[in-house]
Design an enzyme around this catalytic site. Structure first.
Site, PDB file in Angstrom:
ATOM      1  N   LYS A  13       0.960  -0.980   0.064  1.00 55.54           N
ATOM      2  CA  LYS A  13       0.051  -0.056  -0.022  1.00 55.54           C
ATOM      3  C   LYS A  13       1.016   1.201   0.098  1.00 55.54           C
ATOM      4  CE  LYS A  13      -4.178   1.885   2.125  1.00 55.54           C
ATOM      5  NZ  LYS A  13      -3.702   3.308   2.295  1.00 55.54           N
ATOM      6  N   ARG A  61      -8.517  11.603  -7.117  1.00 57.73           N
ATOM      7  CA  ARG A  61      -9.338  10.689  -6.491  1.00 57.73           C
ATOM      8  C   ARG A  61     -10.908  11.485  -6.108  1.00 57.73           C
ATOM      9  NH1 ARG A  61      -9.597   6.901  -1.443  1.00 57.73           N
ATOM     10  NH2 ARG A  61     -11.536   7.199  -1.490  1.00 57.73           N
ATOM     11  N   ARG A  70     -17.412  -0.328  -0.956  1.00 52.57           N
ATOM     12  CA  ARG A  70     -16.699  -0.932  -0.127  1.00 52.57           C
ATOM     13  C   ARG A  70     -17.315  -2.275   0.097  1.00 52.57           C
ATOM     14  NH1 ARG A  70     -14.071   2.894   3.173  1.00 52.57           N
ATOM     15  NH2 ARG A  70     -15.643   4.443   3.280  1.00 52.57           N
ATOM     16  N   LYS A  85      -7.753  -3.490   3.609  1.00 56.44           N
ATOM     17  CA  LYS A  85      -6.588  -2.765   3.911  1.00 56.44           C
ATOM     18  C   LYS A  85      -6.035  -3.052   5.456  1.00 56.44           C
ATOM     19  CE  LYS A  85      -8.764   1.546   5.227  1.00 56.44           C
ATOM     20  NZ  LYS A  85      -9.163   2.842   4.860  1.00 56.44           N
TER      21      LYS A  85
HETATM   22  P1  AMP Z   1      -7.428   4.413   2.444  1.00 60.66           P
HETATM   23  O1  AMP Z   1      -7.495   5.736   1.464  1.00 60.66           O
HETATM   24  O2  AMP Z   1      -6.707   4.467   3.661  1.00 60.66           O
HETATM   25  O3  AMP Z   1      -9.030   3.819   2.543  1.00 60.66           O
HETATM   26  O4  AMP Z   1      -6.887   3.465   1.340  1.00 60.66           O
HETATM   27  C1  AMP Z   1      -7.123   3.065   0.102  1.00 60.66           C
HETATM   28  C2  AMP Z   1      -6.329   3.888  -0.764  1.00 60.66           C
HETATM   29  O5  AMP Z   1      -4.940   3.443  -0.781  1.00 60.66           O
HETATM   30  C3  AMP Z   1      -6.870   3.694  -2.455  1.00 60.66           C
HETATM   31  O6  AMP Z   1      -7.706   4.745  -2.651  1.00 60.66           O
HETATM   32  C4  AMP Z   1      -5.409   4.182  -2.730  1.00 60.66           C
HETATM   33  O7  AMP Z   1      -5.181   5.630  -2.930  1.00 60.66           O
HETATM   34  C5  AMP Z   1      -4.261   3.704  -2.026  1.00 60.66           C
HETATM   35  N1  AMP Z   1      -3.525   2.631  -2.294  1.00 60.66           N
HETATM   36  C6  AMP Z   1      -2.184   2.206  -2.231  1.00 60.66           C
HETATM   37  N2  AMP Z   1      -1.518   1.260  -2.636  1.00 60.66           N
HETATM   38  C7  AMP Z   1      -2.752   0.651  -3.234  1.00 60.66           C
HETATM   39  C8  AMP Z   1      -2.656  -0.610  -3.864  1.00 60.66           C
HETATM   40  N3  AMP Z   1      -1.762  -1.547  -4.019  1.00 60.66           N
HETATM   41  N4  AMP Z   1      -4.152  -0.876  -4.250  1.00 60.66           N
HETATM   42  C9  AMP Z   1      -5.003  -0.171  -4.331  1.00 60.66           C
HETATM   43  N5  AMP Z   1      -4.992   0.947  -3.542  1.00 60.66           N
HETATM   44  C10 AMP Z   1      -3.847   1.686  -3.003  1.00 60.66           C
END
Ligand code: AMP
Length: 616
Positions: A283, A303, A448, A454
């Site tokens: 990530k 985004r 979602r 994550k």
């Molecule tokens: P969060 O914003 O904490 O909910 O985590 C999701 C976000 O992580 C996504 O919207 C992407 O911007 C980011 N991201 C980073 N690495 C990845 C990956 N390998 N696959 C998908 N999303 C990723």
């Protein structure tokens, strides 16, 4: 339709706070609208002149709006400014002065919706030398033909905030109300809905039937919105062809697709329990970009679906050089890296690439790498329905080899220990954690649904994950912070069930002086005296703000709290974040903040989270 009728509808909507009433008034308005005007009504209801990705702005700042009001109604700018200070809203000022004028003179011309919309379009297109004067003239002319209520909304359009509290969900709900009759003509549809009913009593059963039918239709409309972010266009299609019109809506390069969202679970073990064998990707902590390629034309969306192409000339070049496909939509995370050491920079550096000026220099100082992670469209075909595993293969093939765009680092495993080891390795490399992906899941736009899960870095003694909260108000600075005009924030999480924002934390730490200044600048522009329509909070801040900005916060834990409304039910208190601190601004829509449901799950999970101690 005359603009006066639209303004009267807007005023009715402004004065109700129940979402149900708001939906039914909006449904009535949309039912009355003609095929040519419905698109414009939808844009105007959101204070815009087109779908948000086109970012069509009138380009009239507050100063010019004040001047326009003064000129149209024969007052001095100082008088308008004084009234603005008293009411806190230029729309209310325009209404007040417009009403006075009503008694003394006849309007020069009746305003139609088309006239108002096309004049604002002209205002937005006026550029170059002398453009401020021309803009001002056109704006004052519109006001001059407006009655008090019309003037209120004419003045609010260039502010980009109609203060109606209509979000995308309310518009979709209203469209569902209007097409329910046609939807239920299908015998099969009726049968399917009846099969899901649980109520026994006849009266309640009827109620449940209508609720479920509307919900189902709203989902069908939303599925289209998820791949085609233009509700105005969707409403026009519906108006022209009824529900059949939805069939004509499909993915198009240049129109953003709503991004998939990630769920969270507290450990590798639980992720494996949920997904079984899955893909596990690093990530990256940069920004998510959606790239649209159509021959030589390349558009990059953030985004938030803003067009940010001009900020990333290096990525545009890389896409041209590296991507073999002619037509393609794909997504990835971009982050700045140090060419000397090959290490990634922290988010605070990467974010500096999002700017309007000095783009060339910054792209040389902080070049980006883009880690591609999904593909939605290839050579004219929608690939969102294909399983993730297949999409990844298509992505790898379409991108080709190169230095700037790479695939995300990834493994496939069904073993929690292997996942944990990969997680720790990612952390060691300075990344944020991992995202596990269901190998057979389709690309779920705008939602979602455990297709992605994550797992982020954990700090001892803290909640293992941060929360993304929406700012709904702020408190004036006291003591040392008086000079910033802002001392703390009132924040909320999103409640999907009621499409509203429920308070969860007052935040006063984690902000540097620079951030305080930035917050004040941003928030004072969207502040208001009244509580915004979709906000549910018992705590009163010094100023309310329209839900718009999302920030990431860390906290020690989630506690029960009688003060906050997040998760509050009749007999139970709500939840609060304990010792919350702001980490950074997030590029998310308010509706994509952490949800009440997630907070509840995090509350239940806390204590069982020991990522740092036992693998898996
Ligand atoms: P969060 O914003 O904490 O909910 O985590 C999701 C976000 O992580 C996504 O919207 C992407 O911007 C980011 N991201 C980073 N690495 C990845 C990956 N390998 N696959 C998908 N999303 C990723």
């Amino acid at each position: 339709m005359q603009f006066s009728e639209l303004a009267a509808y807007f005023e009715r909507i402004e004065n109700v706070s129940s979402r149900l009433e708001m939906t039914s008034i909006l449904a009535e308005l949309l039912a009355k609208a003609g095929a040519k005007e419905i698109r414009h009504i939808i844009y105007l209801s959101q204070g815009s002149l087109g779908p948000s990705h086109l970012a069509i702005e009138a380009g009239l700042g507050e100063g010019l709006i004040e001047q326009g009001i003064a000129r149209a109604f024969g007052y001095s700018k100082e008088e308008v400014e004084k009234l603005y200070k008293e009411t806190g809203d230029l729309g209310d000022v325009a209404k007040k002065l417009g009403d006075k004028k009503k008694q003394s003179s006849l309007f020069s011309e009746k305003l139609s919706i088309e006239k108002v919309f096309s004049n604002f379009k002209k205002i937005s297109e006026t550029e170059g030398k002398g453009s401020q004067d021309s803009k001002l003239k056109m704006f004052a002319e519109l006001l001059n033909s407006a009655s008090g209520t019309e003037a209120k909304f004419v003045a609010r359009i260039p502010l980009g905030n109609m203060r109606l509290g209509i979000g995308d969900p309310t518009i979709m709900e209203s469209l569902a109300v209007n097409y329910l009759g046609e939807f239920l003509k299908g015998k099969q549809t009726k049968k399917e809905i009846e099969a899901t009913l649980k109520e026994k009593k006849e009266e309640k059963r009827k109620e449940e039937f209508w609720r479920k039918a509307r919900q189902r239709l709203r989902e069908i409309i939303e599925e289209k919105y998820n791949i085609y972010s233009d509700l105005g266009g969707i409403a026009e299609n519906l108006k022209e062809n009824g529900l059949k019109g939805l069939e004509g809506i499909s993915i198009e390069p240049g129109v953003p697709i709503r991004p998939t969202l990630a769920e969270r679970l507290p450990s590798s073990k639980e992720i494996i329990k949920k997904l079984g064998r899955c893909a596990v990707e690093a990530k990256y902590d940069g920004f998510r970009l959606q790239c649209h390629k159509n021959g030589n034309s390349i558009i990059i969306f953030s985004r938030q679906a803003e067009n940010v192409t001009h900020m990333f000339p290096d990525l545009v070049n890389a896409i041209n050089a590296q991507v073999k496909a002619k037509k393609m939509i794909f997504e990835g995370e971009a982050l700045a890296y140090n060419e000397e050491t090959g290490q990634y920079f922290p988010f605070q550096i990467t974010i500096q690439r999002k700017r309007k000026y000095d783009i060339k220099k910054m792209s040389e100082d902080f070049p980006l790498k883009m880690f591609a992670f999904d593909i939605m469209y290839l050579e004219g075909k929608n690939c969102m329905e294909k399983p993730f595993k297949e999409r990844r293969k298509l992505l790898a093939k379409a991108i080709g080899k190169g230095k700037i765009i790479e695939l995300t680092k990834s493994i496939e495993t069904g073993d929690a220990e292997k996942m944990e080891a990969f997680f720790l390795e990612s952390i060691e490399n300075g990344l944020e954690g991992i995202i596990a992906k269901d190998l057979s899941a389709r690309y779920i736009a705008g939602a979602r649904k455990y297709a992605w899960i994550k797992l982020k870095r954990s700090y001892k003694g803290e909640l293992s994950d941060s929360a993304d909260v929406t700012i709904i108000g702020y408190f004036k600075g006291r003591g040392k912070r008086t000079q910033f005009g802002l001392g703390g924030l009132l924040t909320a999480v999103y409640d999907e069930a009621t499409d509203s924002f429920k308070s969860i934390a007052k935040i006063g730490t984690g902000m540097t002086e620079e951030i305080l200044v930035e917050l004040e600048k941003k928030l004072s522009k969207i502040s208001q005296k009244e509580k915004p329509a979709r906000v549910d909070s018992e705590i009163e801040p010094d100023s309310w703000v329209k839900p718009f900005y999302v920030i990431e916060v860390r906290a020690d834990e989630i506690t029960k709290s009688p003060m906050h409304t997040a998760g509050k039910t009749k007999g139970e208190p709500g939840f609060a974040l304990r010792f919350p601190r702001m980490i950074k601004f997030r590029e998310k829509k308010p509706e994509e903040s952490t949800s009440v449901k997630e907070i509840l799950a995090m509350y239940k999970n806390q204590g069982s989270i020991k990522l740092n101690e036992t693998p898996g």
